[in-house]
Design a protein around this motif. Structure first.
Motif, PDB file in Angstrom:
ATOM      1  N   MET A 379       0.828  -1.203   0.000  1.00 38.24           N
ATOM      2  CA  MET A 379       0.000   0.000   0.000  1.00 38.24           C
ATOM      3  C   MET A 379       0.865   1.256   0.000  1.00 38.24           C
ATOM      4  O   MET A 379       0.565   2.235  -0.702  1.00 38.24           O
ATOM      5  CB  MET A 379      -0.936  -0.016   1.211  1.00 38.24           C
ATOM      6  CG  MET A 379      -1.989  -1.111   1.155  1.00 38.24           C
ATOM      7  SD  MET A 379      -2.949  -1.260   2.686  1.00 38.24           S
ATOM      8  CE  MET A 379      -3.760   0.336   2.720  1.00 38.24           C
ATOM      9  N   ALA A 380       1.955   1.242   0.768  1.00 36.15           N
ATOM     10  CA  ALA A 380       2.882   2.378   0.773  1.00 36.15           C
ATOM     11  C   ALA A 380       3.549   2.529  -0.590  1.00 36.15           C
ATOM     12  O   ALA A 380       3.806   3.646  -1.056  1.00 36.15           O
ATOM     13  CB  ALA A 380       3.931   2.197   1.861  1.00 36.15           C
ATOM     14  N   GLY A 381       3.819   1.389  -1.244  1.00 36.78           N
ATOM     15  CA  GLY A 381       4.398   1.431  -2.581  1.00 36.78           C
ATOM     16  C   GLY A 381       3.449   2.045  -3.596  1.00 36.78           C
ATOM     17  O   GLY A 381       3.874   2.790  -4.483  1.00 36.78           O
ATOM     18  N   LEU A 382       2.158   1.743  -3.470  1.00 42.69           N
ATOM     19  CA  LEU A 382       1.160   2.343  -4.362  1.00 42.69           C
ATOM     20  C   LEU A 382       1.077   3.855  -4.147  1.00 42.69           C
ATOM     21  O   LEU A 382       0.964   4.629  -5.109  1.00 42.69           O
ATOM     22  CB  LEU A 382      -0.205   1.703  -4.135  1.00 42.69           C
ATOM     23  CG  LEU A 382      -0.356   0.242  -4.575  1.00 42.69           C
ATOM     24  CD1 LEU A 382      -1.765  -0.259  -4.271  1.00 42.69           C
ATOM     25  CD2 LEU A 382      -0.048   0.087  -6.064  1.00 42.69           C
ATOM     26  N   LEU A 383       1.122   4.268  -2.874  1.00 45.45           N
ATOM     27  CA  LEU A 383       1.106   5.700  -2.582  1.00 45.45           C
ATOM     28  C   LEU A 383       2.350   6.375  -3.158  1.00 45.45           C
ATOM     29  O   LEU A 383       2.267   7.484  -3.727  1.00 45.45           O
ATOM     30  CB  LEU A 383       1.043   5.919  -1.071  1.00 45.45           C
ATOM     31  CG  LEU A 383       1.094   7.384  -0.604  1.00 45.45           C
ATOM     32  CD1 LEU A 383      -0.091   8.169  -1.170  1.00 45.45           C
ATOM     33  CD2 LEU A 383       1.123   7.463   0.922  1.00 45.45           C
ATOM     34  N   PHE A 384       3.503   5.716  -3.029  1.00 43.23           N
ATOM     35  CA  PHE A 384       4.736   6.272  -3.580  1.00 43.23           C
ATOM     36  C   PHE A 384       4.657   6.365  -5.102  1.00 43.23           C
ATOM     37  O   PHE A 384       5.173   7.315  -5.710  1.00 43.23           O
ATOM     38  CB  PHE A 384       5.920   5.422  -3.146  1.00 43.23           C
ATOM     39  CG  PHE A 384       7.260   6.044  -3.413  1.00 43.23           C
ATOM     40  CD1 PHE A 384       7.542   7.329  -2.978  1.00 43.23           C
ATOM     41  CD2 PHE A 384       8.251   5.348  -4.090  1.00 43.23           C
ATOM     42  CE1 PHE A 384       8.779   7.919  -3.219  1.00 43.23           C
ATOM     43  CE2 PHE A 384       9.485   5.917  -4.334  1.00 43.23           C
ATOM     44  CZ  PHE A 384       9.746   7.205  -3.905  1.00 43.23           C
ATOM     45  N   LEU A 385       4.001   5.393  -5.735  1.00 44.80           N
ATOM     46  CA  LEU A 385       3.789   5.442  -7.176  1.00 44.80           C
ATOM     47  C   LEU A 385       2.978   6.681  -7.552  1.00 44.80           C
ATOM     48  O   LEU A 385       3.319   7.395  -8.505  1.00 44.80           O
ATOM     49  CB  LEU A 385       3.070   4.174  -7.634  1.00 44.80           C
ATOM     50  CG  LEU A 385       2.551   4.168  -9.089  1.00 44.80           C
ATOM     51  CD1 LEU A 385       3.718   4.157 -10.071  1.00 44.80           C
ATOM     52  CD2 LEU A 385       1.640   2.974  -9.332  1.00 44.80           C
ATOM     53  N   LEU A 386       1.898   6.937  -6.815  1.00 42.51           N
ATOM     54  CA  LEU A 386       1.064   8.105  -7.098  1.00 42.51           C
ATOM     55  C   LEU A 386       1.848   9.400  -6.898  1.00 42.51           C
ATOM     56  O   LEU A 386       1.712  10.344  -7.691  1.00 42.51           O
ATOM     57  CB  LEU A 386      -0.173   8.094  -6.193  1.00 42.51           C
ATOM     58  CG  LEU A 386      -1.175   6.960  -6.439  1.00 42.51           C
ATOM     59  CD1 LEU A 386      -2.303   7.007  -5.415  1.00 42.51           C
ATOM     60  CD2 LEU A 386      -1.736   7.047  -7.857  1.00 42.51           C
ATOM     61  N   ILE A 387       2.669   9.455  -5.855  1.00 37.92           N
ATOM     62  CA  ILE A 387       3.479  10.645  -5.603  1.00 37.92           C
ATOM     63  C   ILE A 387       4.463  10.881  -6.746  1.00 37.92           C
ATOM     64  O   ILE A 387       4.618  12.005  -7.245  1.00 37.92           O
ATOM     65  CB  ILE A 387       4.224  10.514  -4.261  1.00 37.92           C
ATOM     66  CG1 ILE A 387       3.236  10.578  -3.096  1.00 37.92           C
ATOM     67  CG2 ILE A 387       5.291  11.600  -4.127  1.00 37.92           C
ATOM     68  CD1 ILE A 387       3.856  10.292  -1.742  1.00 37.92           C
ATOM     69  N   ASN A 388       5.115   9.825  -7.210  1.00 35.39           N
ATOM     70  CA  ASN A 388       6.058   9.955  -8.323  1.00 35.39           C
ATOM     71  C   ASN A 388       5.358  10.383  -9.601  1.00 35.39           C
ATOM     72  O   ASN A 388       5.893  11.200 -10.365  1.00 35.39           O
ATOM     73  CB  ASN A 388       6.810   8.640  -8.532  1.00 35.39           C
ATOM     74  CG  ASN A 388       7.961   8.454  -7.561  1.00 35.39           C
ATOM     75  OD1 ASN A 388       8.920   9.211  -7.570  1.00 35.39           O
ATOM     76  ND2 ASN A 388       7.866   7.446  -6.707  1.00 35.39           N
ATOM     77  N   CYS A 389       4.172   9.835  -9.838  1.00 36.75           N
ATOM     78  CA  CYS A 389       3.400  10.238 -11.025  1.00 36.75           C
ATOM     79  C   CYS A 389       3.033  11.712 -10.944  1.00 36.75           C
ATOM     80  O   CYS A 389       3.113  12.443 -11.951  1.00 36.75           O
ATOM     81  CB  CYS A 389       2.147   9.382 -11.158  1.00 36.75           C
ATOM     82  SG  CYS A 389       2.460   7.659 -11.634  1.00 36.75           S
ATOM     83  N   LEU A 390       2.622  12.158  -9.753  1.00 37.74           N
ATOM     84  CA  LEU A 390       2.298  13.577  -9.562  1.00 37.74           C
ATOM     85  C   LEU A 390       3.514  14.455  -9.840  1.00 37.74           C
ATOM     86  O   LEU A 390       3.404  15.495 -10.521  1.00 37.74           O
ATOM     87  CB  LEU A 390       1.800  13.803  -8.132  1.00 37.74           C
ATOM     88  CG  LEU A 390       1.592  15.265  -7.701  1.00 37.74           C
ATOM     89  CD1 LEU A 390       0.487  15.903  -8.531  1.00 37.74           C
ATOM     90  CD2 LEU A 390       1.289  15.356  -6.214  1.00 37.74           C
TER      91      LEU A 390
END
Length: 412
Positions: A379-390
């Motif tokens: 779940m933290a990895g998914l959040l980090f993915l969204l942050i990187n995409c942003l």
């Protein structure tokens, strides 16, 4: 030049201090400062000095050239490799500075970009001082871009062939480099007509107009360098060289916890018959995004390669902290073209560090306490993915090609 010298000296002293501290921590603490890969490098170098294959060392998944370079670890001192990587770190900053100056960036601003994004950045400092070889690849990648924009296609091709041999990921730069080299004088009308059509029409016209002397020279030299190294090491070490240096990285399915959004899926399906197919399918989002970025931004090669690397790392099926160095080395080249307020930039930076912190917390409890935190890590990895995409979207949205850079490149 005084500012550049001071920044280089500060970067050197900081890295040497970390190397010395690492020696102390390795001797006195349970958790070693030195990267586990550095011990693998040294063991492989020891095998080379004994006339044996470096691949007799388990988990050595790199080119034999790296083991050869690090033979002084065995013959002189084990710290040699770290000092070599620190030197590569500083050389990377020098090449980035020269590239910025060639693009017309003022000396003070160029020095500031290199210092902030690389020389005084704690992450590259830690990576090289812990004994990771990423700085050597970063140096070759930046040298490739520098010589392409300087018009020295042969030198660029040699650096590119070496970079791909050292690490597979620079192969993704082939398309933007090819498009950049194909942007020769007299072909503007064809490219303008291509820009008016659909995406597929644009791609077709770009492919038709690509072939020219520079592109053929680059492809021939880079291919020859890569082929020569491959043939030479295959002759010395046989199939195990191809398997560990190249093929392993294409079929790799790392089910250990890492930043990748795919790791939990690969972990749960490790014994499934679909595991291999799922690993290959993970490349599809990367390939699609890299294709779009290449067509959209190839005229600014540094910016295109920066986006390439950021997308490749963000969507890769394996992602660790050292991978961030792959795009951080390109950040100095694109900073002058990103017209973003300091408040927004600092907010994005804080989000990036926060994402890593949220991931590292459950990862710590898994690795050192033995708790089952796989779901929280994912779940933290998914959040980090969204942050990187942003962050990537914000960088693209605030990208503004500088007029002076445009003029410099059009003169070539």
């Amino acid at each position: 030049m005084a500012g550049v010298g001071a920044a280089l000296l500060a970067g050197l002293l900081a890295r040497l201090a970390l190397v010395l501290y690492g020696l102390h921590q390795d001797r006195t603490m349970r958790v070693r400062y030195t990267d586990v890969d550095y011990r693998v490098f040294t063991d492989a170098a020891r095998l080379v000095t004994e006339g044996r294959s470096p691949y007799r060392r388990a988990t050595y998944r790199y080119t034999p050239l790296l083991a050869w370079l690090l033979t002084p670890n065995v013959l002189l001192t084990e710290a040699f490799g770290k000092l070599l990587f620190v030197a590569g770190d500083l050389a990377t900053a020098v090449v980035a500075y020269r590239a910025l100056r060639r693009r017309g960036t003022p000396a003070g601003r160029a020095c500031g970009c290199c210092a902030a994004a690389w020389l005084l950045n704690p992450l590259p400092m830690a990576v090289s001082s812990r004994g990771n070889a990423e700085a050597l690849v970063a140096l070759l990648v930046l040298a490739t871009l520098y010589w392409v924009e300087a018009g020295s296609v042969g030198k660029a091709a040699v650096c590119y062939g070496l970079a791909v041999h050292m690490k597979i990921y620079p192969v993704s730069y082939a398309l933007p480099i090819a498009l950049r080299l194909s942007a020769a004088p007299g072909r503007g009308a064809l490219r303008d007509r291509a820009a008016e059509g659909t995406v597929m029409a644009r791609l077709w016209h770009l492919l038709v107009t690509m072939l020219n002397r520079d592109l053929l020279l680059f492809g021939t030299v880079a291919g020859s360098v890569l082929a020569a190294l491959t043939v030479a090491f295959y002759h010395l070490y046989g199939w195990e060289f191809l398997e560990h240096a190249y093929l392993y990285h294409l079929t790799r399915r790392d089910i250990r916890h890492n930043f990748s959004p795919y790791f939990y899926m690969l972990y749960l399906t490790a014994e499934s018959k679909w595991s291999f197919a799922l690993g290959l399918a993970a490349f599809l989002p990367q390939l699609l995004l890299l294709l779009v970025v290449s067509i959209a931004f190839y005229r600014d090669l540094a910016f295109s390669c920066f986006l390439h690397t950021a997308i490749f790392v963000t969507f890769n099926k394996v992602c660790t902290s050292q991978y961030f160095v792959w795009y951080l080395c390109l950040l100095p080249l694109v900073m002058p073209s990103i017209k973003m307020s300091w408040h927004r930039a600092m907010l994005l930076l804080c989000l990036w560090f926060m994402g890593q912190g949220l991931w590292l917390t459950p990862a710590f409890f898994l690795e050192f306490k033995g708790y089952n935190t796989y779901l929280f890590i994912w779940m933290a990895g998914l959040l980090f993915l969204l942050i990187n995409c942003l962050i990537i979207v914000q960088i693209i949205a605030h990208y503004e090609k500088e007029t002076q850079v445009e003029k410099k490149l059009k003169q070539r």
